[in-house]
Each structure stands twice: as structure tokens, then as C-alpha cells.
Design a protein around this motif. Structure first.
Motif, short mmCIF file in Angstrom:
data_model
loop_
_atom_site.label_atom_id
_atom_site.label_comp_id
_atom_site.label_asym_id
_atom_site.label_seq_id
_atom_site.Cartn_x
_atom_site.Cartn_y
_atom_site.Cartn_z
N UNK A 244 0.81 -1.22 0.00
CA UNK A 244 0.00 0.00 0.00
C UNK A 244 0.84 1.26 0.00
N UNK A 245 2.16 1.13 0.08
CA UNK A 245 2.96 2.36 0.11
C UNK A 245 4.19 2.23 -0.77
N UNK A 246 4.60 3.36 -1.27
CA UNK A 246 5.68 3.39 -2.24
C UNK A 246 6.65 4.49 -1.80
N UNK A 247 7.87 4.10 -1.55
CA UNK A 247 8.84 5.08 -1.04
C UNK A 247 8.98 6.28 -1.98
N UNK A 248 8.69 6.07 -3.26
CA UNK A 248 8.86 7.17 -4.21
C UNK A 248 7.66 8.11 -4.22
N UNK A 249 6.58 7.74 -3.55
CA UNK A 249 5.35 8.54 -3.61
C UNK A 249 4.85 8.83 -2.19
N UNK A 250 5.27 9.96 -1.61
CA UNK A 250 4.92 10.25 -0.23
C UNK A 250 3.40 10.25 0.01
N UNK A 251 2.62 10.59 -1.00
CA UNK A 251 1.17 10.66 -0.79
C UNK A 251 0.60 9.27 -0.50
N UNK A 252 1.28 8.23 -0.98
CA UNK A 252 0.75 6.86 -0.80
C UNK A 252 0.78 6.44 0.67
N UNK A 253 1.48 7.22 1.49
CA UNK A 253 1.73 6.80 2.86
C UNK A 253 0.44 6.65 3.69
N UNK A 254 -0.61 7.38 3.31
CA UNK A 254 -1.84 7.33 4.11
C UNK A 254 -2.78 6.19 3.67
N UNK A 255 -2.38 5.45 2.66
CA UNK A 255 -3.25 4.37 2.18
C UNK A 255 -3.38 3.24 3.22
N UNK A 256 -2.28 2.88 3.85
CA UNK A 256 -2.36 1.82 4.88
C UNK A 256 -3.28 2.23 6.03
N UNK A 257 -3.16 3.48 6.54
CA UNK A 257 -4.12 3.90 7.57
C UNK A 257 -5.56 3.81 7.08
N UNK A 258 -5.83 4.26 5.87
CA UNK A 258 -7.22 4.25 5.38
C UNK A 258 -7.77 2.83 5.36
N UNK A 259 -6.95 1.93 4.93
CA UNK A 259 -7.42 0.58 4.70
C UNK A 259 -7.45 -0.26 5.98
N UNK A 260 -6.56 0.01 6.91
CA UNK A 260 -6.41 -0.94 8.03
C UNK A 260 -6.71 -0.38 9.41
N UNK A 261 -6.98 0.93 9.50
CA UNK A 261 -7.20 1.53 10.83
C UNK A 261 -8.33 0.81 11.57
N UNK A 262 -9.36 0.45 10.83
CA UNK A 262 -10.53 -0.18 11.44
C UNK A 262 -10.15 -1.52 12.09
N UNK A 263 -9.12 -2.15 11.55
CA UNK A 263 -8.72 -3.46 12.09
C UNK A 263 -7.75 -3.33 13.26
N UNK A 264 -6.73 -2.50 13.08
CA UNK A 264 -5.69 -2.49 14.12
C UNK A 264 -6.21 -1.90 15.43
N UNK A 265 -7.25 -1.06 15.36
CA UNK A 265 -7.80 -0.48 16.59
C UNK A 265 -8.24 -1.56 17.58
N UNK A 266 -9.22 -2.39 17.18
CA UNK A 266 -9.66 -3.43 18.12
C UNK A 266 -8.56 -4.43 18.46
#
Ligand code: BGC
Length: 935
Positions: free
Chosen positions: A635-657
Motif C-alpha cells: 500500500x505504500x511506495x517510497x517514491x510517492x509520499x502521498x501513498x503513505x496514508x493508504x495503509x491507515x485508510x485501509x487498516x485503521x478499522x482493524x488495528x484499533x480493536x
């Protein structure tokens, strides 16, 4: 037989022990003897020849609590201890050590702040973490010179003893009569200064004399006022630099005098440090040195008067090891790059700075810029984007004929390479040495194997650990250098194998508690950069990466308050880590519970939910923005800083619980260890409810998880969120996900630590080995094959085509695999807190010829080594005195005792239980050579 390594509260002969009821520890050195166990001890504590306390007891030798009243502060104590062991009727000789208690009553600190004449530090910084510098003025213009302070005083006689206690707003070093006080860097260290400020104590007895004496202090911006954190924002804690001190002098007759700053103190900004910022770098003009400035006889009449102000800050005695110059790395090469630039290579990514010797005319200015990598063509590449991240030092020569040597004082950099400009002659590698700077921890763990690539991986982890345990546990030593709570939460287990991090993390946890919100919030960073919530520099959430600023209570970050003390307790046996942080843990867990009841995941906004769904979601903490499974590779690409928030968007709901539930489980264990039985069952019941609710909401009828990410499967399995009946379904999902990814990992920060354990525990041992030995990106050995000397922030920081990304090459989080090298390949695990009982369960089926590792436990080194010998394996286990270890081999292996150990009553056949217990053998202390055969 003798006692060694005497410590109080984890510290060896501390000069300022902040605890007035310390616990005592010692080790037994039993030479070659086996089955040595302390049966009895005697301990005596004296001060000034008077017996203060006397105690005796049985087998305990670690953090022994014998005092029933507080000791006095600012007092020197001597203690001695002797022990009787099982195999010997005679006691050991007495072993002795000393300690001094700190000035603990710092509320009574009556010395005042010395506020020198100075230009206040101006506000600079950018809410966009990746923005370039907005202020292009040369450093010497936008930053201010360091301040020299000078106090002259007279002593009637040379002291019998003298202690200098000092702290500053800024960073400082002191000199007495021309001699540097102590050897630390960046005192007073980095803390949440608005909450607490550490006082250092130095033994300066030998620097003072009868008659005139001079105390000198040099002050620079440091973390207090400098351009720190990822926003590069200055004056986060204040805009004026100040110092305060008390010099307590004890004469031969026992009388004490205290010298404090007075109106006679003078200051100047005219010295050689033309500017010094801990992130940006230092500019030093050697022509402006002030010879003799900190000794009597110097004419300071032209210096400025200072202002004195009362100290109202919360002072605390410094705890733990200071930052020091810990190692030196001579340069390995001076390169001329394809672009024609001169670049010095130190062969190792590190945190520190360069000391060099240069010869040239006075006024020549040399410049060193620092970076961690070269680009694909071999050119110098500044890999750290962002505001005020220059990492540049300037030195102006005084023009000494024989050459002059310089090293910056108030800054450090994350680097392997230094780009050189202005060098007056042809530079030689021998002119340059990298000075490694770190918190001065004892690195006593060791790990080696027959596979050079794994050895390099371990080396890389140790170097990332060294580079990031610098004052506080940081994410990286070049860009943010910040105490991200998630990063150390992840890395803590590995850290404990390599070094004694007890006091270092105890000090940091003191800051975590100090910075905890009244609502229980544990910040995502500690010390939390104050610019994050200041009205004059509001973070801009519309910038790339700006969403980050909305994150407050983050799963896996805030949980550091539970997980880090739990790890420390398991590895050191010190229950005080639990007791001291218990209230903070409970408050954090309560915050998770409240937020769970209040917020639904964004995905469910406006969705019609059944009553049951609503009730379940009220238990699941996943309506808050968080970092998710940060840096999930797909979900993230070192060459594209904007991609960094993709993992939070996709997985925040899971890692919380997952993390809220896991914290409850650990809290149940912690409450139990603290004897809080009712709370322990309450936490356990809540943990079970969270897991039940999660399984009802997130598993489909076949027991599969709807999300398809590897990290989600890993955490669900590792944290026990999958009911027994469905574990096989989720195990299959995980295995399929790994295969679908070409047997490469796809786990982010939070799930990374559990990937290999989850596969291992699910019986997928070959697959776990395949992932460890994988060399395609993303994998640990991919980095090794690309010449990494530390652990990278992004797996693809160097792409397969050689492109080098703008990321950190020194981030320890993904280095947590080092704990696997110790815990599984060498098989060293604690079976009870502090390794009083250990398990040695090495992976003899690993594709290795040999492994040899040791962890320095509170009782001494615990070593596990194995080596193939034909179809068999020779095992050597060294068990520290007063402990025992159970050797468990993988199924299909059995232990045979040969030679002198055959039939030895020392080694008993254990009960063979569970998959690992094919041949359990319990060993007492000492060195054991065993043989494992298939069968
Ligand atoms: C840091 C991390 C940190 C993260 C928060 C990054 O910029 O370098 O290591 O934990 O932000 O998600």
C-alpha cells in the motif's frame, strides 16, 4: 566463587540515584561449576562508616528489596554482600560497591536561572513535513551563536568532595578551571521540558582548588529551542536559553558550601560557535576561540551582564545513561563521484558526526553535508527531504601550521557519507573519523551464525538500535528524530536482547506518564513536539501527509504504555515497570473503551445497523483515525509520499480493536503480576468480549476475514481474535496471501513483529523460514543484498532497478525480526520474568550450519549455541547461576547425553509435552554440551 556486577535499581555505582529506597542486585560468578544456586545472602549498607541497614535472605539476587525506610538524599552509601551457594558451605568473599543518592527534593532548588544577553530564538518551521526550507538565510544568519557563561568564585581550601548539579533550557556543557566537566553530549537530554527537566550531577572534586575558580558553561538551542521534529519547528519549549546550577563543596572538616549563580555571572555570544542547531548543524569559527575563558585570569570585563530568574520548572534527577561519544569509525574512502564531488565514506550508516584534521590558511571555510546513501549513479544524495534538515557543518580554520582538529559539539547527523567542500588540500581518508553518538548503553547481547547474510542483518539491527536509542527512543536519527511511541513499542523486545535498556526506557516512560493527557491519551510521540498543537503554526491537513495531524490516540502507538513495560518486565523481571505505569495503562485502556462506545468506523457512517451490530461496535475501538498497519508494503511506495496514508485508510478499522484487545489481555496479566486479582479478571473478561464482538462483526460464515491483507490475518491470529473453530480458515487465508505475494512479506509496522510467529504457531514453519531467507523485495535479506548497514524505513528504499528513494535508511521498526533470530534460531526465551527460568528451543531444522547467541540476563549471560556434526547437532548451553533452562527440541529430534555428561544426574529428562517438547531436558546452571540426533 564470587559476587560481581553489584547494582542498585539497574545502575552500577550511580552518582545521583533518584530512588531513596533502592533495590539491590548482584551476580554470582561461579567459574566452571554447575548447578550453582544462591541459597542465602547477607547484605550490609553503610554511610560514613555507620551501619544503616543489614539484611539476609535466601535465593534472591535481583532487585532485592531490603530497606524499610527511605535513605537520605545527597548521601554516599557503601554496601557489601556475600552469598552461600548450594554446592559450597563457605560464603563467597564480600563484594562491595557504592552509590550516592541524588538531590531528590528539587522543589527546594533555590539556584536561579542565568538568562544571558541574547536574541530570542525566532519561530521557524513548516506544517508540511516534506516542505523544503522556507527561510533561505545562511545558517549563521537565521540561527544564533551559542552562549558562553562564566562565574568566578573563591574557595578557602581545596574540597574533600564537590558535586556540580546543573541543568539548562537548551543543551550545555560545562568547564571548571579550563577542564571539561564530564563526558556527556547534549545534556540535559531530551524530555518533555514543559513537564520535567533533568538535573545532571557531576563529581568535580578534582577540578577545584583553593583560591580563585571559574565555572564556564556553553549553551546552545538543542531540542529546547532548536528546529526539531518533522516540522523542523524552532522554539517549541521556549525562545531564551538559560542554565542553572549549584556547586556543593564539602571541605575536609565536613562543612558544605553551595555556590549558586549570582549577579557576577557574565555572558557572551562572541565565541567560536557561530550557530549550532541539533538538526541543522553547527558553524564553528576557530579564529574566534576564547583561550582561557573558563579559567581564572581571563578578562571578561567586556562580557554582558546576565539576568537571574527563579526556577519554577519541575526538576527531576536525571535517570540512566547519558548520551556520549560511544565509538569511532575511521573513514574507509574518499570518493570523487561521477558528478565530480568529494564524498567521504565511513562504511556504516550511523548517528553522530565527523571529527577531522585539516591544514590550511586561516579563514578557510570547509563544509560537510551528511547523507545516508549515494544514488544509483554513485552520486551524493541528500535522502532526507524536509524543513530544516540541512545536516550541514561549517568550520572556519584558525590556520595552524601543524593542522587543526575539529568535531562539532551541539549537533549530530544521520549519515554514512559526508560531502566535502572548501577543503584546502587533497583530502585523505585518514583525515576523517565518524564519532558515533548514542545513549551509552551496555550492548552485551551477541548473535552469530554460519550465514553471513543473517549476521549482517543482525549487525544492521544493532546499528539501527544504537542510532535510535539516543536520549529518547527515536524513529530515525536524521529526519524526525522523534520519540514515536509506536516504533519503540514494536522494537522493544529486540532492544532488550542486544542491550540493557532498563534505565533508558524507564526515563522515557517517565516522560510518557508526564505527557499523558487527563483523558488518558498517550501521545503518538513522546516527548510530543509542541508545535503540533500551537495556534501560530496550525498543521495543514490538506498538505501531503497532513492527515497525519488528525491522529491523536493511535492503535499500536499509544499501546506502548502497556506493551513496553510488559516487555521490560518479562525480560528483566522488574515488576516496578508494571507498578509504576499501571495507572497510566489503565487510563489509556479506559480511553480506548470510551472512544469505542462513542465512534463507529467511517465505513459504517449512515449504515443501518442491527442492535447486535451496534452493541458489538460499541466494544470495538475503531472509529478513531490511526496509522493503521503503517507502511504496509503493497500500500505504500517510497517514491510517492502521498501513498503513505493508504495503509491507515485501509487498516485503521482493524488495528484499533486488535491493539485495544491485546492491551486488555496484557493488562490482565499485569494486574495478576501485581496481585490485583479482581482487576485481572475484569480485564480478561473485557478482552474476551472485544474478541467475541470482533469475530461476530469481521468473520464471515466460513470463518474467513473479509479484508484481504496479510497483516490483518497475522494480527487476528497472533492476538487470538479468531475463535478456535475458525483458526484453520484464517491460517489458510494467511498462507494464501503469502503465496500470492510470491512468498514475500506484506506486513506493516504493527503486524510485522507477528508475521513469523503467526506462521510458526500455525505450524507453517517452512513458510516462516522461506520468508526469513527471502531475498526478493520486500524482505529483510533484500536490504542486506543491497548493501544495507542498518534497517531501512521502507523495504523498497532502494528499488530493484537501483533507484534510491527519499526515505530514512535508519529505522529500527522492521528490525524486530532480530528477536526471532534470538528467540527461534538460537531459541533463547524467558520462561519466567527475568529469565529465572528459561527455555532453549533452537530451530535445528533451519538451513544453517551453526548459531551462537547469548543474552545478558539479570543473572548473567544465557548462551545457546548449536552446530551440525554429520546428521547430528552439537548443542552448547550456558545457564547463569541461580537459574535453570529447559532445552526443548523440535519434534523429530532427541537429546542424547554423551561423554562425561552421559547419565549425569545434572541433566534430567523433562516431560515431553507439546510440539516443541520432543525431548525436554532441564539444566541447572553451568555449561552443558549436549548432542541432538534425529529420531
Ligand atoms: C515516522 C515513523 C512513525 C510514523 C507514524 C513516520 O514519519 O518516521 O516511524 O512511527 O511517522 O506513523
Amino acid at each position: 566463587m564470587q559476587l560481581t556486577r553489584l547494582t542498585v535499581e539497574h545502575a552500577a555505582e550511580p552518582l545521583a540515584l533518584p530512588t531513596l529506597r533502592p533495590r539491590f542486585s548482584w551476580r554470582l560468578d561461579a567459574g566452571d561449576a554447575r548447578h550453582v544456586r544462591q541459597e542465602r545472602y547477607e547484605l550490609q549498607l553503610h554511610t560514613g562508616g555507620t551501619l544503616v541497614a543489614e539484611a539476609s535472605g535466601g535465593g534472591e539476587s535481583v532487585l532485592v528489596d531490603v530497606l524499610d525506610a527511605d535513605l537520605c538524599e545527597r548521601t554516599r552509601y557503601e554496601w557489601r554482600v556475600r552469598a552461600w551457594v548450594a554446592v559450597d558451605a563457605e560464603p563467597t568473599p564480600w563484594a562491595s560497591a557504592w552509590f550516592e543518592t541524588a538531590r531528590v527534593d528539587l522543589d527546594g532548588w533555590s539556584a536561579r536561572w542565568v538568562d544571558p544577553a541574547q536574541q530570542p530564538v525566532t519561530r521557524d518551521g513548516s506544517p508540511n513535513p516534506f516542505a523544503p526550507n522556507v527561510n533561505d538565510d545562511p545558517n549563521e544568519v537565521k540561527l544564533h551563536p551559542a552562549k558562553h557563561l562564566r562565574q568566578q568564585f573563591t574557595l578557602a581550601s581545596a574540597p574533600a568532595s564537590a558535586r556540580l548539579r546543573m541543568t539548562a533550557q537548551g543543551i550545555y556543557f560545562a568547564e571548571l578551571n579550563g577542564v571539561r566537566v564530564g563526558d556527556e553530549c547534549f545534556a540535559p537530554g531530551y524530555e518533555g521540558y514543559h513537564k520535567l527537566l533533568s538535573v545532571q550531577t557531576y563529581d568535580v572534586t578534582d577540578s577545584l582548588r583553593a583560591g580563585d575558580n571559574v565555572l564556564g558553561v556553553v549553551l546552545a538551542d538543542g531540542w529546547f529551542a532548536g528546529r526539531i521534529a518533522f516540522t523542523g519547528t524552532s522554539r517549541q519549549y521556549g525562545e531564551r536559553l538559560r542554565a542553572t546550577w549549584e556547586l556543593e563543596v564539602t571541605g575536609a572538616d565536613g562543612a558544605t558550601t553551595i555556590i549558586r549563580p549570582d549577579a557576577g555571572v557574565r555572558s557572551t555570544t562572541e565565541g567560536p560557535f557561530r550557530c549550532a542547531d541539533i538538526f541543522i548543524g553547527e558553524s564553528y569559527d576557530a579564529r574566534r576561540e576564547l583561550p582561557g575563558w573558563s579559567a581564572p585570569g581571563f578578562d571578561a570585563s567586556g562580557w554582558d551582564a546576565v539576568t537571574l530568574a527563579p526556577v519554577t520548572e519541575h526538576l527531576v534527577a536525571f535517570l540512566g545513561e547519558p548520551v556520549r561519544r560511544v565509538l569511532e569509525l575511521p573513514a574507509v574512502d574518499v570518493l570523487t563521484t561521477p558528478a565530480g564531488e568529494t564524498v567521504v565514506d565511513f562504511g556504516q550508516v550511523t548517528a553522530g558526526r565527523v571529527r577531522f584534521t585539516v591544514r590550511g590558511p586561516a579563514g578557510t571555510k570547509v563544509t560537510l553535508e551528511h547523507a545516508e546513501v549515494l544514488d544509483a549513479e554513485g552520486n551524493y544524495l541528500n535522502n532526507i527531504a524536509g524543513h530544516n534538515k540541512d545536516q550541514t557543518d561549517h568550520y572556519v580554520l584558525r590556520g595552524e601550521a601543524g593542522g587543526e582538529t575539529w568535531e562539532p559539539e551541539f549537533t549530530f547527523h544521520g549519515f554514512r557519507y559526508a560531502r566535502l567542500t572548501g577543503w584546502p588540500t587533497a583530502p585523505a581518508a585518514s583525515d576523517f573519523t565518524a564519532i558515533v553518538i548514542a545513549s551509552d548503553l551496555a550492548y552485551e547481547g551477541s548473535w552469530a551464525s554460519s550465514d553471513p547474510r543473517l549476521n549482517q542483518l543482525h549487525h544492521n539491527v544493532v546499528w539501527s538500535q544504537r542510532g535510535n536509542l539516543l536520549a529518547v527512543p527515536t524513529d530515525c536519527p536524521q529526519r524526525e528524530r522523534a520519540g514515536w511511541t509506536g516504533d519503540i513499542q514494536i522494537f522493544a523486545p529486540a532492544a532488550t536482547n542486544n542491550a540493557d535498556v532498563s534505565l533508558f526506557l524507564a526515563r522515557w516512560l517517565r516522560n510518557v506518564r508526564a505527557e499523558q493527557g487527563e483523558d488518558g491519551l498517550i501521545p503518538i510521540i513522546v516527548p510530543m513536539p509542541r508545535a503540533f498543537d500551537e495556534p501560530d503554526a496550525p498543521p495543514d491537513a490538506s498538505d501531503d501527509g497532513g492527515e497525519i495531524f488528525a491522529i491523536q490516540a493511535a492503535a499500536g502507538w499509544g499501546d506502548a504504555i502497556v506493551i513496553v513495560p510488559h516487555v521490560l518486565w518479562r525480560r528483566t523481571g522488574d515488576v516496578a515497570f508494571l507498578a509504576r505505569n499501571y495507572d497510566a495503562m489503565v487510563a489509556w485502556s479506559d480511553l480506548q473503551r470510551r472512544q469505542a462506545a462513542e465512534h463507529l468506523p467511517p465505513r459504517l457512517a449512515g449504515v443501518q445497523l442491527s442492535e447486535r451490530q451496534r452493541a458489538n461496535h460499541a466494544l470495538l475501538w475503531n472509529g478513531e483515525p490511526n496509522f493503521g498497519d503503517w507502511l504496509t508494503p503493497s500500500l505504500s511506495d517510497a517514491a510517492d509520499p502521498a501513498s503513505i496514508m493508504e495503509a491507515p485508510r485501509r487498516t485503521a478499522e482493524y488495528v484499533g480493536p486488535f491493539f485495544a484487545g491485546q492491551s486488555l489481555t496484557l493488562l490482565a496479566e499485569i494486574a495478576d503480576a501485581l496481585g490485583r486479582d479482581a482487576e485481572a479478571s475484569d480485564f480478561a473478561a473485557r478482552a474476551a468480549e472485544v474478541r467475541r464482538a470482533w469475530a461476530e462483526e469481521y468473520l464471515d460464515a466460513d470463518g474467513r476475514i473479509r479484508e484481504t491483507l496479510m497483516g490483518v490475518f497475522v494480527l487476528a491470529l497472533a492476538f487470538g481474535f479468531v475463535p478456535e473453530a475458525h483458526r484453520d480458515a484464517v491460517r489458510r487465508q494467511l498462507v494464501e496471501a503469502v503465496h500470492a505475494n510470491g512468498d514475500r512479506l506484506d506486513t506493516g509496522f504493527l503486524s510485522g513483529p507477528y508475521l513469523l510467529p503467526a506462521l510458526w504457531d500455525a505450524g507453517e514453519r517452512d513458510l516462516a523460514r522461506t520468508l526469513l531467507w527471502q531475498s526478493e523485495c520486500p524482505s529483510w535479506l533484500y536490504e542486506v543484498d543491497r548493501g544495507a548497514t542498518t534497517i531501512w524505513e521502507s523495504w523498497d528504499a532502494v528499488k530493484p532497478d537501483g533507484t534510491v528513494g527519499m526515505s530514512s535508511f535508519n529505522h529500527y521498526a522492521f528490525g524486530i525480526v532480530d528477536d526471532w533470530l534470538f528467540g527461534v534460531l538460537a531459541g533463547i526465551r524467558e520462561a519466567s520474568p527475568g529469565y529465572r527460568r528459561a527455555v532453549i528451543a533452537p530451530d535445528l531444522d533451519a538451513p544453517l550450519e551453526w548459531v551462537d547467541a547469548a543474552v545478558d540476563t539479570p543473572y548473567g549471560p544465557l548462551r545457546s549455541a548449536w552446530r551440525r556434526d554429520g546428521g547430528a547437532v552439537g548443542l552448547t548451553v550456558e545457564v547463569p547461576p541461580s537459574t535453570e533452562a529447559e532445552v526443548r527440541l523440535p519434534s523429530g529430534w532427541a537429546i542424547v547425553l554423551e561423554g562425561p555428561d552421559a547419565g549425569s544426574p545434572d541433566a534430567e529428562g523433562g516431560d515431553a509435552e507439546g510440539a516443541d517438547a520432543g525431548a525436554g531436558v532441564r539444566l541447572g546452571s553451568g555449561r552443558w554440551d549436549l548432542r541432538a540426533v534425529r529420531g
